[in-house]
Scaffold this motif. Structure first.
Motif, PDB file in Angstrom:
ATOM      1  N   MET A  61       0.826  -1.200   0.000  1.00 24.49           N
ATOM      2  CA  MET A  61       0.000   0.000   0.000  1.00 24.49           C
ATOM      3  C   MET A  61       0.867   1.259   0.000  1.00 24.49           C
ATOM      4  SD  MET A  61      -3.119  -0.972  -0.219  1.00 24.49           S
ATOM      5  CE  MET A  61      -4.120   0.384   0.332  1.00 24.49           C
ATOM      6  N   ARG A  62       1.963   1.233   0.727  1.00 29.57           N
ATOM      7  CA  ARG A  62       2.881   2.375   0.754  1.00 29.57           C
ATOM      8  C   ARG A  62       3.482   2.611  -0.623  1.00 29.57           C
ATOM      9  NH1 ARG A  62       7.952   2.578   0.619  1.00 29.57           N
ATOM     10  NH2 ARG A  62       8.236   0.415   1.204  1.00 29.57           N
ATOM     11  N   LEU A  63       3.912   1.522  -1.283  1.00 30.23           N
ATOM     12  CA  LEU A  63       4.477   1.637  -2.629  1.00 30.23           C
ATOM     13  C   LEU A  63       3.463   2.233  -3.599  1.00 30.23           C
ATOM     14  CD1 LEU A  63       6.361  -1.779  -2.970  1.00 30.23           C
ATOM     15  CD2 LEU A  63       7.413   0.495  -2.890  1.00 30.23           C
ATOM     16  N   LEU A  64       2.231   1.744  -3.531  1.00 31.12           N
ATOM     17  CA  LEU A  64       1.188   2.257  -4.418  1.00 31.12           C
ATOM     18  C   LEU A  64       0.877   3.721  -4.119  1.00 31.12           C
ATOM     19  CD1 LEU A  64      -1.273  -0.779  -4.545  1.00 31.12           C
ATOM     20  CD2 LEU A  64       0.453  -0.118  -6.241  1.00 31.12           C
ATOM     21  N   ALA A  65       0.813   4.073  -2.848  1.00 33.64           N
ATOM     22  CA  ALA A  65       0.531   5.458  -2.462  1.00 33.64           C
ATOM     23  C   ALA A  65       1.649   6.390  -2.922  1.00 33.64           C
ATOM     24  CB  ALA A  65       0.348   5.562  -0.948  1.00 33.64           C
ATOM     25  N   ASP A  66       2.890   5.940  -2.777  1.00 33.46           N
ATOM     26  CA  ASP A  66       4.029   6.747  -3.217  1.00 33.46           C
ATOM     27  C   ASP A  66       3.996   6.954  -4.727  1.00 33.46           C
ATOM     28  OD1 ASP A  66       4.912   6.876  -0.598  1.00 33.46           O
ATOM     29  OD2 ASP A  66       6.561   5.448  -0.886  1.00 33.46           O
ATOM     30  N   TYR A  67       3.695   5.902  -5.460  1.00 31.14           N
ATOM     31  CA  TYR A  67       3.649   6.011  -6.917  1.00 31.14           C
ATOM     32  C   TYR A  67       2.471   6.879  -7.354  1.00 31.14           C
ATOM     33  CZ  TYR A  67       3.837   4.945 -11.848  1.00 31.14           C
ATOM     34  OH  TYR A  67       3.914   5.064 -13.212  1.00 31.14           O
ATOM     35  N   ARG A  68       1.354   6.731  -6.675  1.00 37.05           N
ATOM     36  CA  ARG A  68       0.185   7.550  -6.984  1.00 37.05           C
ATOM     37  C   ARG A  68       0.501   9.024  -6.761  1.00 37.05           C
ATOM     38  NH1 ARG A  68      -4.231  10.155  -5.341  1.00 37.05           N
ATOM     39  NH2 ARG A  68      -6.193   9.694  -6.382  1.00 37.05           N
ATOM     40  N   ARG A  69       1.192   9.318  -5.675  1.00 36.18           N
ATOM     41  CA  ARG A  69       1.583  10.700  -5.371  1.00 36.18           C
ATOM     42  C   ARG A  69       2.486  11.249  -6.481  1.00 36.18           C
ATOM     43  NH1 ARG A  69       1.506  10.349  -0.453  1.00 36.18           N
ATOM     44  NH2 ARG A  69       3.289   9.005  -0.167  1.00 36.18           N
ATOM     45  N   LEU A  70       3.416  10.429  -6.959  1.00 28.15           N
ATOM     46  CA  LEU A  70       4.305  10.827  -8.049  1.00 28.15           C
ATOM     47  C   LEU A  70       3.508  11.138  -9.318  1.00 28.15           C
ATOM     48  CD1 LEU A  70       7.206  11.085  -9.293  1.00 28.15           C
ATOM     49  CD2 LEU A  70       6.993   8.659  -9.851  1.00 28.15           C
ATOM     50  N   LEU A  71       2.558  10.271  -9.655  1.00 28.56           N
ATOM     51  CA  LEU A  71       1.733  10.506 -10.839  1.00 28.56           C
ATOM     52  C   LEU A  71       0.924  11.793 -10.698  1.00 28.56           C
ATOM     53  CD1 LEU A  71       0.347   6.943 -11.699  1.00 28.56           C
ATOM     54  CD2 LEU A  71       2.149   8.213 -12.880  1.00 28.56           C
ATOM     55  N   LEU A  72       0.389  12.020  -9.525  1.00 25.75           N
ATOM     56  CA  LEU A  72      -0.406  13.221  -9.293  1.00 25.75           C
ATOM     57  C   LEU A  72       0.455  14.481  -9.415  1.00 25.75           C
ATOM     58  CD1 LEU A  72      -3.265  14.107  -8.723  1.00 25.75           C
ATOM     59  CD2 LEU A  72      -2.771  13.918  -6.283  1.00 25.75           C
ATOM     60  N   GLU A  73       1.684  14.421  -8.926  1.00 25.99           N
ATOM     61  CA  GLU A  73       2.603  15.551  -9.070  1.00 25.99           C
ATOM     62  C   GLU A  73       2.880  15.822 -10.549  1.00 25.99           C
ATOM     63  OE1 GLU A  73       6.120  14.710  -6.767  1.00 25.99           O
ATOM     64  OE2 GLU A  73       5.010  14.730  -4.890  1.00 25.99           O
ATOM     65  N   ARG A  74       3.039  14.759 -11.326  1.00 24.81           N
ATOM     66  CA  ARG A  74       3.263  14.922 -12.763  1.00 24.81           C
ATOM     67  C   ARG A  74       2.054  15.564 -13.427  1.00 24.81           C
ATOM     68  NH1 ARG A  74       5.836   9.028 -14.235  1.00 24.81           N
ATOM     69  NH2 ARG A  74       7.836   9.310 -13.165  1.00 24.81           N
ATOM     70  N   ILE A  75       0.867  15.128 -13.036  1.00 24.30           N
ATOM     71  CA  ILE A  75      -0.354  15.710 -13.589  1.00 24.30           C
ATOM     72  C   ILE A  75      -0.412  17.199 -13.268  1.00 24.30           C
ATOM     73  CG2 ILE A  75      -2.870  15.801 -13.304  1.00 24.30           C
ATOM     74  CD1 ILE A  75      -2.784  12.726 -13.030  1.00 24.30           C
ATOM     75  N   HIS A  76      -0.112  17.558 -12.038  1.00 26.04           N
ATOM     76  CA  HIS A  76      -0.161  18.966 -11.649  1.00 26.04           C
ATOM     77  C   HIS A  76       0.865  19.780 -12.430  1.00 26.04           C
ATOM     78  CE1 HIS A  76      -2.135  17.857  -7.555  1.00 26.04           C
ATOM     79  NE2 HIS A  76      -3.017  17.988  -8.519  1.00 26.04           N
ATOM     80  N   THR A  77       2.036  19.229 -12.640  1.00 25.98           N
ATOM     81  CA  THR A  77       3.068  19.916 -13.421  1.00 25.98           C
ATOM     82  C   THR A  77       2.596  20.147 -14.849  1.00 25.98           C
ATOM     83  OG1 THR A  77       4.841  18.988 -12.068  1.00 25.98           O
ATOM     84  CG2 THR A  77       5.447  19.753 -14.269  1.00 25.98           C
ATOM     85  N   GLU A  78       2.010  19.105 -15.451  1.00 28.04           N
ATOM     86  CA  GLU A  78       1.507  19.232 -16.820  1.00 28.04           C
ATOM     87  C   GLU A  78       0.318  20.178 -16.879  1.00 28.04           C
ATOM     88  OE1 GLU A  78       3.190  18.000 -19.471  1.00 28.04           O
ATOM     89  OE2 GLU A  78       4.632  17.388 -17.944  1.00 28.04           O
ATOM     90  N   GLN A  79      -0.531  20.181 -15.841  1.00 27.62           N
ATOM     91  CA  GLN A  79      -1.675  21.096 -15.804  1.00 27.62           C
ATOM     92  C   GLN A  79      -1.198  22.540 -15.769  1.00 27.62           C
ATOM     93  OE1 GLN A  79      -5.131  20.364 -15.990  1.00 27.62           O
ATOM     94  NE2 GLN A  79      -5.088  22.557 -16.406  1.00 27.62           N
ATOM     95  N   LYS A  80      -0.138  22.811 -15.014  1.00 25.62           N
ATOM     96  CA  LYS A  80       0.412  24.165 -14.962  1.00 25.62           C
ATOM     97  C   LYS A  80       0.891  24.598 -16.349  1.00 25.62           C
ATOM     98  CE  LYS A  80       1.824  24.031 -10.146  1.00 25.62           C
ATOM     99  NZ  LYS A  80       2.958  23.956  -9.211  1.00 25.62           N
ATOM    100  N   LYS A  81       1.497  23.680 -17.082  1.00 27.95           N
ATOM    101  CA  LYS A  81       1.951  23.993 -18.440  1.00 27.95           C
ATOM    102  C   LYS A  81       0.763  24.317 -19.339  1.00 27.95           C
ATOM    103  CE  LYS A  81       6.015  21.003 -18.142  1.00 27.95           C
ATOM    104  NZ  LYS A  81       6.639  19.766 -18.668  1.00 27.95           N
ATOM    105  N   LEU A  82      -0.300  23.518 -19.231  1.00 26.13           N
ATOM    106  CA  LEU A  82      -1.509  23.787 -20.010  1.00 26.13           C
ATOM    107  C   LEU A  82      -2.113  25.144 -19.655  1.00 26.13           C
ATOM    108  CD1 LEU A  82      -3.282  20.314 -19.941  1.00 26.13           C
ATOM    109  CD2 LEU A  82      -2.394  21.485 -21.956  1.00 26.13           C
TER     110      LEU A  82
END
Length: 82
Positions: free
Chosen positions: A39-60
């Motif tokens: 669960m920790r591994l999945l949560a960490d990876y999910r957090r990473l994906l969400l950070e990437r989404i936010h970064t890309e959203q800022k670019k948009l």
């Protein structure tokens, strides 16, 4: 534990973009029975994906602002020509 076969779990992780190392860690946790670590591994990876989404959203958002600004200035420029 998980109502999926190991193959299904592997496919799901791979389709979600998990790298081979993360998948190996997840499988090691599964074999040792450490669902908490999984669960920790999945949560960490999910957090990473969400950070990437936010970064890309800022670019948009920046591109949208630029387009809006150009259209707004173009319409003012067009009005001034008449």
């Amino acid at each position: 534990m998980i109502a999926m076969s190991e193959e299904q779990v592997y496919e799901c992780l791979a389709d979600a973009g998990c790298g081979k190392e993360l998948i190996k860690q997840f499988e090691a946790c599964q074999h040792s029975g450490s669902q908490k670590d999984q669960m920790r591994l999945l949560a960490d990876y999910r957090r990473l994906l969400l950070e990437r989404i936010h970064t890309e959203q800022k670019k948009l958002d920046l591109l949208d602002y630029l387009v809006w600004n150009m259209k707004t200035n173009a319409s003012f420029s067009e009005e001034g020509k008449h």
